[in-house]
Scaffold this motif. Structure first.
Motif, PDB file in Angstrom:
ATOM      1  N   ASP A  14       0.775  -1.127  -0.005  1.00 12.69           N
ATOM      2  CA  ASP A  14      -0.057   0.108  -0.084  1.00 12.69           C
ATOM      3  C   ASP A  14       0.788   1.046  -0.218  1.00 12.69           C
ATOM      4  OD1 ASP A  14       0.786  -0.544   2.531  1.00 12.69           O
ATOM      5  OD2 ASP A  14      -1.139  -0.327   3.464  1.00 12.69           O
ATOM      6  N   TRP A  44      -4.706   9.960   3.790  1.00 13.98           N
ATOM      7  CA  TRP A  44      -3.900   8.948   3.174  1.00 13.98           C
ATOM      8  C   TRP A  44      -2.756   9.465   2.383  1.00 13.98           C
ATOM      9  CZ3 TRP A  44      -4.083   4.589   5.451  1.00 13.98           C
ATOM     10  CH2 TRP A  44      -5.718   4.204   6.092  1.00 13.98           C
ATOM     11  N   SER A  91       0.081  -5.294   3.667  1.00 20.02           N
ATOM     12  CA  SER A  91      -0.127  -4.012   3.797  1.00 20.02           C
ATOM     13  C   SER A  91       0.040  -3.521   5.166  1.00 20.02           C
ATOM     14  CB  SER A  91      -1.588  -3.942   3.679  1.00 20.02           C
ATOM     15  OG  SER A  91      -2.272  -2.930   4.275  1.00 20.02           O
ATOM     16  N   ASN A 119      -1.567  -1.197   6.516  1.00 16.25           N
ATOM     17  CA  ASN A 119      -2.715   0.083   6.600  1.00 16.25           C
ATOM     18  C   ASN A 119      -3.098  -0.230   7.992  1.00 16.25           C
ATOM     19  OD1 ASN A 119      -4.620   1.711   5.834  1.00 16.25           O
ATOM     20  ND2 ASN A 119      -5.539   0.390   4.526  1.00 16.25           N
ATOM     21  N   LYS A 127      -9.395   3.920  11.796  1.00 20.56           N
ATOM     22  CA  LYS A 127      -9.082   4.127  10.245  1.00 20.56           C
ATOM     23  C   LYS A 127     -10.076   4.969   9.753  1.00 20.56           C
ATOM     24  CE  LYS A 127      -6.922  -0.077   9.044  1.00 20.56           C
ATOM     25  NZ  LYS A 127      -7.031  -1.660   8.525  1.00 20.56           N
ATOM     26  N   SER A 169     -11.535   7.667   1.863  1.00 21.17           N
ATOM     27  CA  SER A 169     -10.505   6.515   1.647  1.00 21.17           C
ATOM     28  C   SER A 169     -10.230   5.851   0.237  1.00 21.17           C
ATOM     29  CB  SER A 169     -10.647   5.468   2.505  1.00 21.17           C
ATOM     30  OG  SER A 169     -11.821   5.009   2.174  1.00 21.17           O
ATOM     31  N   LEU A 224      -7.225   6.745  -1.674  1.00 18.04           N
ATOM     32  CA  LEU A 224      -5.996   5.988  -1.254  1.00 18.04           C
ATOM     33  C   LEU A 224      -5.170   5.628  -2.702  1.00 18.04           C
ATOM     34  CD1 LEU A 224      -4.340   4.873   0.798  1.00 18.04           C
ATOM     35  CD2 LEU A 224      -5.584   2.575   0.645  1.00 18.04           C
TER      36      LEU A 224
HETATM   37  C1  LIG Z   1      -6.623   0.894   4.031  1.00 21.58           C
HETATM   38  O1  LIG Z   1      -7.847   1.023   4.921  1.00 21.58           O
HETATM   39  C2  LIG Z   1      -8.885   1.669   4.398  1.00 21.58           C
HETATM   40  C3  LIG Z   1      -9.829   1.966   5.320  1.00 21.58           C
HETATM   41  O2  LIG Z   1     -10.174   0.974   6.295  1.00 21.58           O
HETATM   42  C4  LIG Z   1      -9.524   0.900   3.341  1.00 21.58           C
HETATM   43  O3  LIG Z   1     -10.397   1.563   2.668  1.00 21.58           O
HETATM   44  C5  LIG Z   1      -8.406   0.697   2.406  1.00 21.58           C
HETATM   45  O4  LIG Z   1      -9.045  -0.071   1.167  1.00 21.58           O
HETATM   46  C6  LIG Z   1      -7.113   0.021   2.804  1.00 21.58           C
HETATM   47  N1  LIG Z   1      -6.280  -0.038   1.811  1.00 21.58           N
HETATM   48  C7  LIG Z   1      -5.442  -1.224   1.557  1.00 21.58           C
HETATM   49  C8  LIG Z   1      -4.478  -1.221   0.646  1.00 21.58           C
HETATM   50  O5  LIG Z   1      -5.618  -2.262   2.292  1.00 21.58           O
END
Ligand SMILES: *[C@@H]1O[C@H](CO)[C@@H](O)[C@H](O)[C@H]1NC(C)=O
Ligand SMILES: *[C@@H]1O[C@H](CO)[C@@H](O)[C@H](O)[C@H]1NC(C)=O
Ligand SMILES: *[C@@H]1O[C@H](CO)[C@@H](O)[C@H](O)[C@H]1NC(C)=O
Ligand SMILES: *[C@@H]1O[C@H](CO)[C@@H](O)[C@H](O)[C@H]1NC(C)=O
Ligand SMILES: *[C@@H]1O[C@H](CO)[C@@H](O)[C@H](O)[C@H]1NC(C)=O
Ligand SMILES: *[C@@H]1O[C@H](CO)[C@@H](O)[C@H](O)[C@H]1NC(C)=O
Ligand SMILES: *[C@@H]1O[C@H](CO)[C@@H](O)[C@H](O)[C@H]1NC(C)=O
Ligand SMILES: *[C@@H]1O[C@H](CO)[C@@H](O)[C@H](O)[C@H]1NC(C)=O
Ligand SMILES: *[C@@H]1O[C@H](CO)[C@@H](O)[C@H](O)[C@H]1NC(C)=O
Ligand SMILES: *[C@@H]1O[C@H](CO)[C@@H](O)[C@H](O)[C@H]1NC(C)=O
Ligand SMILES: *[C@@H]1O[C@H](CO)[C@@H](O)[C@H](O)[C@H]1NC(C)=O
Ligand SMILES: *[C@@H]1O[C@H](CO)[C@@H](O)[C@H](O)[C@H]1NC(C)=O
Length: 647
Positions: A419, A493, A577, A579, A588, A598, A601
């Motif tokens: 990520d 992000w 990841s 994340n 989050k 998000s 991202l």
């Molecule tokens: C990271 O977390 C966000 C919020 O929970 C989510 O929407 C997103 O898909 C996640 N990204 C990855 C790359 O896992």
């Protein structure tokens, strides 16, 4: 408000510029007894002289910073006065496209006492106490923008509107106004043509550097087309040593090869010189006279050249990995002269040269200091993106023992994980390089493996490396202490794709704000002692040299931030990841704070997925990383509709 470049021209400060006034290098008469190349046995006389001036300023600023940190039982004035030399602080800003530039901007603003809030809830004054500043690729866009705009501030840049307007990609700078876009490209075409007409080989990097320059130096004076990197030395802020000594880092590629690895030669540009400390070159040349035809540093005629070291060209060189973005230009509907220009390049250049910046004539031709001959025997010097050897954080200039650096703050905004957060890959590369022939006496502390970093969550907060000099005696020298500050998402992000080529002002400012928060432990709310701990890191090597006992307060900081030296041995950790919930305790969902959803991202803007971004960025170094499918998607989604609408 007039852009600074224009103000400078009005002030007739023309020395910062190519004497010819344009992009094409200019013939000048050679200085008498010209000898442009020297062995890399020491820092240059010019740097030494400049450092005296800089240290007079950093000594005062550091005293102020340490006083404000208010370490118990520590008299900063007495400590600094007892030293026989000044403390040298270095800052390093990693590559990673605009993500690295913007996160880095927030991080550097948190150290700059000219940023509002930096002294209250940040590390304000640390930048003023800094001796050296290195940038690579996207990180170099940041440091280069500041240095080549007379040491402006990030805050002034985002409050003004003359530079860093990233709403339109450099491919379509005019946005909806296709005529304005075509006009810009025609200017770029003219500039490149003038360099060729003056008899110099050009490369894709010339176009790339010109295109980037309008974002970094403003539209006035055609994006600083006459601005030179050596011209930094003519800015008041540099002449008065009000800024640190800037480095731009690039990597040399041996002629007739595409291989870039830890044996490749690492080059530094500084305001006085270009060169390398590595045994494969071990020489520096006078940057101002780059482009002159020389043999062993002696001009071959009485005609020399100035203006070759164009500022945008240097920034483009350090980031040449991305210059293939330009190859997509033909899909924007802007045809005519521009298509011819690009087409000319495509037919002239082997694609092996796509990511290369051509420095011809080679300033090091026939110079006698290298242990391997390949670079000095070629009439052309080939430089590529500083991150292609995987050392994406530009430590090299500050690891040279001659520079006596005490502590390096390393801002890592690389995209290593799935990520697009860092996982310490570049630390690993720099650590390993010291043991190669190219290491040549540079030392770097022991580092955790990337498995250890991911498994132990070591990128969730800053990490100190090389805390205890007594653990480092098996290295060739005692390295600087390294304060590693990774990209951490707090309020936005901040892990956008390396290949995201446009940002709204809201996104841009959000990432800059997040960078401030990443450098300050979320504005000191996670750890109000963070400035004290930074102060402990700064004085630590000197305390060790003095055999001073570390205070209980600093010992506590080291307990909190130093790597304990234990590698994770539980088997290999999947590249997962990172994340995770931010360590501020924000959920989050809260991280978005209403700034960005998000869904923004990663690559959603360009329509590709975060994992494909990683697939490309992790192949960085092994091969060219531009993924055509990604860029095609980008073009298809963003640019083509605009072009289609108008044509
Ligand atoms: C990271 O977390 C966000 C919020 O929970 C989510 O929407 C997103 O898909 C996640 N990204 C990855 C790359 O896992
Ligand atoms: C450059 O910055 C210095 C220091 O901030 C300032 O004194 C000088 O006027 C500036 N020069 C120009 C041309 O803007
Ligand atoms: C610059 O000098 C070179 C020879 O050193 C010459 O070939 C070239 O024509 C000159 N360029 C200009 C614009 O005078
Ligand atoms: C920032 O620090 C420098 C160096 O110590 C000092 O001269 C300057 O006045 C400070 N500026 C602000 C705005 O505090
Ligand atoms: C952190 O400080 C910066 C600089 O003063 C500010 O812009 C930002 O809003 C602050 N962040 C939070 C979450 O308050
Ligand atoms: C670097 O060069 C050494 C000696 O020539 C060689 O043993 C080593 O494998 C090379 N390393 C890489 C990464 O190519
Ligand atoms: C644009 O250039 C690329 C790279 O050479 C080429 O593959 C593509 O077919 C060209 N597209 C158009 C529309 O000409
Ligand atoms: C670094 O390389 C140069 C050039 O090969 C050599 O003279 C010097 O001894 C080397 N220094 C160290 C510390 O190995
Ligand atoms: C790392 O963070 C994850 C998720 O927050 C947590 O489950 C795990 O226990 C942490 N690992 C260590 C070694 O602290
Ligand atoms: C510190 O201690 C070492 C080893 O005992 C000694 O060699 C060195 O001279 C001492 N340094 C100072 C500044 O006292
Ligand atoms: C450094 O040495 C100390 C004892 O001197 C030890 O406890 C610590 O684990 C070592 N740290 C590293 C990073 O090797
Ligand atoms: C770290 O990043 C590199 C480069 O993307 C990748 O090859 C490696 O697998 C990653 N390691 C971990 C543990 O995430």
């Amino acid at each position: 408000m007039l852009p600074i470049v224009e103000l400078l021209l009005l002030a007739h400060c023309a020395v910062a510029f190519n004497p010819g006034g344009g992009y094409a290098p200019t013939n000048v008469s050679c200085p008498s007894d010209a000898h442009f190349v020297r062995a890399a046995t020491a820092i240059s006389q010019a740097e030494q002289d400049w450092l005296k001036q800089r240290h007079a300023i950093t000594d005062v600023a550091l005293l102020d910073f340490l006083d404000r940190a208010d370490l118990s039982g520590f008299d900063a004035e007495e400590f600094l006065q007892s030293l026989n030399r000044s403390i040298n602080i270095g800052l390093a800003f990693s590559g990673g496209g605009y993500r690295a530039m913007l996160n880095g901007a927030g991080q550097i603003s948190a150290l700059d006492n000219r940023t509002s809030g930096a002294e209250d809830h940040g590390l304000g004054g640390l930048l003023q106490s800094t001796t050296y500043l290195a940038g690579l690729s996207g990180g170099n866009w940041l440091t280069g923008t500041l240095a080549l705009n007379n040491w402006t501030t990030v805050q002034d840049i985002i409050q003004g509107d003359t530079i860093w307007n990233l709403e339109e990609s450099i491919l379509t700078p005019g946005g909806w106004n296709i005529f304005s876009t075509a006009g810009r490209w025609s200017d770029i075409d003219d500039a490149i043509g003038s360099k060729e007409a003056a008899g110099f080989n050009t490369s894709l990097t010339d176009i790339w550097g010109r295109a980037l320059s309008y974002q970094f130096f403003g539209d006035a004076n055609n994006g600083g087309e006459a601005l030179t990197f050596s011209g930094i030395s003519q800015f008041d802020a540099f002449k008065n040593a009000q800024m640190p000594f800037p480095f731009s880092v690039a990597v040399g590629r041996a002629p007739h090869t595409r291989i870039v690895n830890l044996n490749s030669t690492v080059f530094e540009f500084n305001p006085f010189e270009l060169g390398s400390w590595d045994p494969s070159l071990f020489a520096f040349t006078d940057l101002k006279y780059l482009g002159s035809d020389v043999s062993n540093g002696e001009p071959t005629s009485d005609v020399c050249v100035q203006g070759f070291d164009n500022g945008g060209f240097v920034l483009g060189t350090s980031s040449s990995l991305f210059n293939q973005f330009i190859l997509q230009l033909n899909t924007t509907g802007i045809s005519g002269a521009i298509y011819t220009l690009i087409h000319g390049f495509l037919s002239n250049l082997d694609e092996d040269f796509d990511d290369v910046a051509i420095y011809s004539p080679n300033p090091f031709f026939d110079s006698g200091y290298a242990v391997v001959e390949s670079i000095v025997q070629s009439d052309t010097l080939f430089l590529v993106d500083g991150g292609e050897d995987l050392q994406n954080v530009p430590f090299a200039p500050m690891l040279q023992p001659e520079r006596e650096v005490d502590v390096i703050f390393a801002f890592d905004n690389s995209a290593d994980t799935n990520d697009s957060f860092p996982n310490g890959t570049s630390l690993q590369a720099t650590y390993l390089r010291q043991f190669s022939e190219q290491g040549n006496g540079t030392a770097f502390p022991y580092v955790p493996s990337t498995d250890t970093i991911i498994h132990n969550n070591l990128t969730q907060k800053p990490l100190f490396l090389g805390c205890n000099a007594s653990n480092l005696t098996s290295l060739s020298a005692i390295p600087p202490l390294v304060v590693y500050i990774p990209n951490i998402a707090y309020t936005i992000w901040s892990n956008t794709s390396t290949f995201k080529m446009s940002y709204s002002n809201e996104e841009r400012d959000g990432i800059i704000q997040n960078g401030f928060e990443a450098a300050t432990r979320y504005n000191l709310t996670i750890d109000e002692n963070w400035p004290k701990c930074v102060a402990c890191a700064i004085i630590h090597r000197q305390q060790e040299r003095n055999n001073d006992t570390q205070s209980a307060e600093c010992a506590e900081c080291f307990q909190e931030y130093c790597w304990d030296g234990v590698q994770f041995e539980g088997g290999s950790v999947p590249a997962r990841s990172t994340n995770y919930t931010s360590s501020s305790g924000l959920a989050k969902g809260d991280m978005n704070s209403g700034v960005l959803s998000s869904s923004a991202l990663g690559l959603s803007v360009s329509g590709a997925t975060a994992s494909s971004a990683t697939a490309t960025s992790s192949s960085k170094g092994a091969a060219r990383s531009w993924s055509p499918s990604m860029s095609t998607k980008f073009i298809a989604m963003i640019i083509a509709p605009i072009a289609g609408f108008l044509f």
